[in-house]
Design a protein around this motif. Structure first.
Motif, PDB file in Angstrom:
ATOM      1  N   MET A  85       0.653  12.468  56.803  1.00 52.24           N
ATOM      2  CA  MET A  85      -0.360  13.090  57.657  1.00 52.24           C
ATOM      3  C   MET A  85      -0.832  12.142  58.753  1.00 52.24           C
ATOM      4  SD  MET A  85      -2.727  15.062  54.870  1.00 52.24           S
ATOM      5  CE  MET A  85      -4.035  15.190  56.092  1.00 52.24           C
ATOM      6  N   ARG A  86      -0.936  10.864  58.403  1.00 55.45           N
ATOM      7  CA  ARG A  86      -1.414   9.871  59.372  1.00 55.45           C
ATOM      8  C   ARG A  86      -0.283   9.262  60.192  1.00 55.45           C
ATOM      9  NH1 ARG A  86      -5.947   6.335  55.991  1.00 55.45           N
ATOM     10  NH2 ARG A  86      -7.257   8.102  55.348  1.00 55.45           N
ATOM     11  N   SER A  87       0.927   9.742  59.940  1.00 51.95           N
ATOM     12  CA  SER A  87       2.117   9.234  60.655  1.00 51.95           C
ATOM     13  C   SER A  87       2.259   7.722  60.508  1.00 51.95           C
ATOM     14  CB  SER A  87       2.064   9.624  62.140  1.00 51.95           C
ATOM     15  OG  SER A  87       2.069  11.026  62.282  1.00 51.95           O
ATOM     16  N   ILE A  88       1.975   7.217  59.303  1.00 49.01           N
ATOM     17  CA  ILE A  88       2.202   5.794  59.013  1.00 49.01           C
ATOM     18  C   ILE A  88       3.687   5.505  59.195  1.00 49.01           C
ATOM     19  CG2 ILE A  88       2.113   4.008  57.230  1.00 49.01           C
ATOM     20  CD1 ILE A  88      -0.649   4.892  58.207  1.00 49.01           C
ATOM     21  N   ASP A  89       4.013   4.372  59.790  1.00 41.72           N
ATOM     22  CA  ASP A  89       5.415   4.017  59.981  1.00 41.72           C
ATOM     23  C   ASP A  89       6.143   4.089  58.631  1.00 41.72           C
ATOM     24  OD1 ASP A  89       7.758   2.003  59.997  1.00 41.72           O
ATOM     25  OD2 ASP A  89       7.240   2.197  62.123  1.00 41.72           O
ATOM     26  N   PRO A  90       7.247   4.847  58.546  1.00 42.33           N
ATOM     27  CA  PRO A  90       7.969   4.985  57.276  1.00 42.33           C
ATOM     28  C   PRO A  90       8.388   3.650  56.659  1.00 42.33           C
ATOM     29  CG  PRO A  90       8.717   6.653  58.814  1.00 42.33           C
ATOM     30  CD  PRO A  90       7.818   5.724  59.591  1.00 42.33           C
ATOM     31  N   ASP A  91       8.712   2.656  57.510  1.00 46.56           N
ATOM     32  CA  ASP A  91       9.068   1.339  56.974  1.00 46.56           C
ATOM     33  C   ASP A  91       7.860   0.673  56.326  1.00 46.56           C
ATOM     34  OD1 ASP A  91      11.699   1.539  57.759  1.00 46.56           O
ATOM     35  OD2 ASP A  91      11.370   0.538  59.688  1.00 46.56           O
ATOM     36  N   ASP A  92       6.684   0.843  56.937  1.00 45.60           N
ATOM     37  CA  ASP A  92       5.460   0.292  56.349  1.00 45.60           C
ATOM     38  C   ASP A  92       5.130   1.012  55.046  1.00 45.60           C
ATOM     39  OD1 ASP A  92       5.206  -1.460  58.457  1.00 45.60           O
ATOM     40  OD2 ASP A  92       3.818  -0.188  59.581  1.00 45.60           O
ATOM     41  N   PHE A  93       5.357   2.310  55.032  1.00 40.66           N
ATOM     42  CA  PHE A  93       5.131   3.091  53.814  1.00 40.66           C
ATOM     43  C   PHE A  93       6.054   2.615  52.699  1.00 40.66           C
ATOM     44  CE2 PHE A  93       6.564   6.809  51.275  1.00 40.66           C
ATOM     45  CZ  PHE A  93       5.380   7.050  50.577  1.00 40.66           C
ATOM     46  N   ARG A  94       7.316   2.444  53.029  1.00 37.81           N
ATOM     47  CA  ARG A  94       8.271   1.988  52.018  1.00 37.81           C
ATOM     48  C   ARG A  94       7.889   0.607  51.484  1.00 37.81           C
ATOM     49  NH1 ARG A  94      12.509   2.660  54.716  1.00 37.81           N
ATOM     50  NH2 ARG A  94      12.895   0.541  55.433  1.00 37.81           N
ATOM     51  N   SER A  95       7.450  -0.263  52.364  1.00 40.82           N
ATOM     52  CA  SER A  95       7.029  -1.606  51.938  1.00 40.82           C
ATOM     53  C   SER A  95       5.818  -1.530  51.010  1.00 40.82           C
ATOM     54  CB  SER A  95       6.692  -2.468  53.164  1.00 40.82           C
ATOM     55  OG  SER A  95       7.838  -2.695  53.953  1.00 40.82           O
ATOM     56  N   ALA A  96       4.894  -0.628  51.313  1.00 42.64           N
ATOM     57  CA  ALA A  96       3.692  -0.482  50.485  1.00 42.64           C
ATOM     58  C   ALA A  96       4.045   0.053  49.102  1.00 42.64           C
ATOM     59  CB  ALA A  96       2.698   0.451  51.173  1.00 42.64           C
ATOM     60  N   VAL A  97       4.931   1.048  49.051  1.00 36.34           N
ATOM     61  CA  VAL A  97       5.351   1.594  47.763  1.00 36.34           C
ATOM     62  C   VAL A  97       6.082   0.521  46.962  1.00 36.34           C
ATOM     63  CG1 VAL A  97       6.765   3.335  46.609  1.00 36.34           C
ATOM     64  CG2 VAL A  97       5.449   3.951  48.647  1.00 36.34           C
ATOM     65  N   ASP A  98       6.929  -0.234  47.650  1.00 38.70           N
ATOM     66  CA  ASP A  98       7.657  -1.320  46.991  1.00 38.70           C
ATOM     67  C   ASP A  98       6.682  -2.343  46.410  1.00 38.70           C
ATOM     68  OD1 ASP A  98      10.463  -2.789  46.757  1.00 38.70           O
ATOM     69  OD2 ASP A  98       9.025  -4.270  47.477  1.00 38.70           O
ATOM     70  N   GLU A  99       5.687  -2.704  47.191  1.00 33.69           N
ATOM     71  CA  GLU A  99       4.683  -3.676  46.735  1.00 33.69           C
ATOM     72  C   GLU A  99       3.944  -3.163  45.498  1.00 33.69           C
ATOM     73  OE1 GLU A  99       0.372  -5.434  48.214  1.00 33.69           O
ATOM     74  OE2 GLU A  99       1.832  -4.781  49.720  1.00 33.69           O
ATOM     75  N   GLY A 100       3.584  -1.887  45.528  1.00 34.31           N
ATOM     76  CA  GLY A 100       2.877  -1.309  44.393  1.00 34.31           C
ATOM     77  C   GLY A 100       3.722  -1.298  43.132  1.00 34.31           C
ATOM     78  N   VAL A 101       4.993  -0.927  43.280  1.00 29.68           N
ATOM     79  CA  VAL A 101       5.891  -0.892  42.128  1.00 29.68           C
ATOM     80  C   VAL A 101       6.085  -2.289  41.547  1.00 29.68           C
ATOM     81  CG1 VAL A 101       8.275  -0.472  41.409  1.00 29.68           C
ATOM     82  CG2 VAL A 101       7.081   1.216  42.831  1.00 29.68           C
ATOM     83  N   VAL A 102       6.266  -3.276  42.408  1.00 31.17           N
ATOM     84  CA  VAL A 102       6.439  -4.658  41.948  1.00 31.17           C
ATOM     85  C   VAL A 102       5.196  -5.113  41.179  1.00 31.17           C
ATOM     86  CG1 VAL A 102       6.614  -7.064  42.696  1.00 31.17           C
ATOM     87  CG2 VAL A 102       8.095  -5.325  43.721  1.00 31.17           C
ATOM     88  N   THR A 103       4.014  -4.802  41.703  1.00 36.03           N
ATOM     89  CA  THR A 103       2.770  -5.176  41.024  1.00 36.03           C
ATOM     90  C   THR A 103       2.708  -4.568  39.628  1.00 36.03           C
ATOM     91  OG1 THR A 103       1.541  -5.383  43.107  1.00 36.03           O
ATOM     92  CG2 THR A 103       0.243  -5.030  41.105  1.00 36.03           C
ATOM     93  N   LEU A 104       3.069  -3.306  39.525  1.00 42.58           N
ATOM     94  CA  LEU A 104       3.018  -2.616  38.242  1.00 42.58           C
ATOM     95  C   LEU A 104       4.049  -3.167  37.273  1.00 42.58           C
ATOM     96  CD1 LEU A 104       2.554   1.020  39.588  1.00 42.58           C
ATOM     97  CD2 LEU A 104       0.832  -0.359  38.413  1.00 42.58           C
ATOM     98  N   GLN A 105       5.247  -3.405  37.758  1.00 48.87           N
ATOM     99  CA  GLN A 105       6.283  -3.941  36.877  1.00 48.87           C
ATOM    100  C   GLN A 105       5.943  -5.352  36.418  1.00 48.87           C
ATOM    101  OE1 GLN A 105       9.942  -3.267  39.204  1.00 48.87           O
ATOM    102  NE2 GLN A 105      10.438  -1.589  37.811  1.00 48.87           N
ATOM    103  N   ASN A 106       5.386  -6.141  37.304  1.00 51.33           N
ATOM    104  CA  ASN A 106       4.976  -7.497  36.914  1.00 51.33           C
ATOM    105  C   ASN A 106       3.873  -7.485  35.867  1.00 51.33           C
ATOM    106  OD1 ASN A 106       6.847  -8.678  38.617  1.00 51.33           O
ATOM    107  ND2 ASN A 106       5.380  -9.062  40.271  1.00 51.33           N
ATOM    108  N   ALA A 107       3.096  -6.395  35.860  1.00 54.54           N
ATOM    109  CA  ALA A 107       2.020  -6.252  34.875  1.00 54.54           C
ATOM    110  C   ALA A 107       2.537  -5.654  33.565  1.00 54.54           C
ATOM    111  CB  ALA A 107       0.905  -5.381  35.443  1.00 54.54           C
TER     112      ALA A 107
END
Length: 252
Positions: free
Chosen positions: A136-158
């Motif tokens: 909806m906010r037209s966030i850059d898809p590459d930035d979105f992918r990086s954010a999702v990746d960061e979140g997944v890494v945080t969760l897996q590390n936990a």
């Protein structure tokens, strides 16, 4: 521009209260079957498997937006229906599904809260529903992918299992918002980290195309929304069971 955003948001929120087509002869919960290919995944849920096979409680946390709820009917929303369906399949396991709402927040904003959230809730499995706000906010898809990746890494590390859940499908908003780049980004992250992706978008589109639910109608109602969430909860329970490789022995 602000009024356009309000219109788009309103249209998306409308999809939360989805309208069902007339029920087929089967029970409503069985009138929205999902093809096997839409529920297959190479990703694994080892923490879920260990909890079930070890006879420990299975705590699941759903992190999502308002589309993970039904107004005035929390027990009918898909997280609660997921819990009920899992209890049917795993009657000997203590199962608790809780919901953490993150409304009007981007993937990056949610990802930044995961460390503290996991420390507080200590789930074995976290289901992350994301993508709509970024699109909806037209966030850059590459930035979105990086954010999702960061979140997944945080969760897996936990030490937490992760299921990514993409956006819900609505033909009324399909021409207003470009979702494919965000859908693709989530699929890429899921594949890179070997985690399951629950393709809610494709599943709901399938239901719409085969006539189970009329997702284009502007009418809405609580009872009809309940049917859609019941279907999502059952499909998600099947997805969790399969991804955790729980056979008939563990289920019974």
């Amino acid at each position: 521009m602000k009024s356009d955003s309000g219109f788009i948001l309103g249209a998306i929120m409308l999809a939360i209260c989805l309208v069902a087509a007339p029920a087929r002869a089967e029970d409503a919960a069985q009138g929205c079957d999902v093809p096997d290919y839409l529920l297959s995944t190479e990703g694994a849920l080892p923490k879920v498997t260990d909890a079930v096979k070890g006879g420990r409680p299975l705590d699941i946390l759903v992190v999502g937006s308002r589309s993970s709820t039904i107004a005035t009917s929390e027990a009918s929303a898909y997280p609660a229906r997921l819990q009920a369906a899992l209890k049917e399949k795993l009657p000997s396991v203590a199962i608790n599904v809780s919901v953490e709402l993150r409304t009007k927040t981007t993937a990056a904003e949610v990802a930044g809260s995961f460390a503290r959230l996991v420390e507080a809730k200590k789930p074995a499995l976290l289901i992350w529903q994301t993508g709509t706000v970024d699109a909806m906010r037209s966030i850059d898809p590459d930035d979105f992918r990086s954010a999702v990746d960061e979140g997944v890494v945080t969760l897996q590390n936990a030490g937490v299992d992760v299921i990514l859940m993409n956006m819900q499908y609505s033909p009324r908003t399909e021409t207003m918002i470009s979702l494919p780049p965000y859908l693709d980004s989530m699929r890429v992250v899921a594949e890179q980290h070997d985690i399951p992706l629950f393709d809610r978008f494709a599943i709901m589109r399938q239901w719409n195309e085969q006539g189970d639910f009329d997702l284009f109608s502007s009418s809405h109602g609580l009872e009809l929304a309940k049917r859609v969430h019941e279907c999502l909860g059952r499909a998600l329970s099947r997805f969790v069971i399969d991804a955790a490789h729980l056979g008939p022995v563990q289920q019974n």
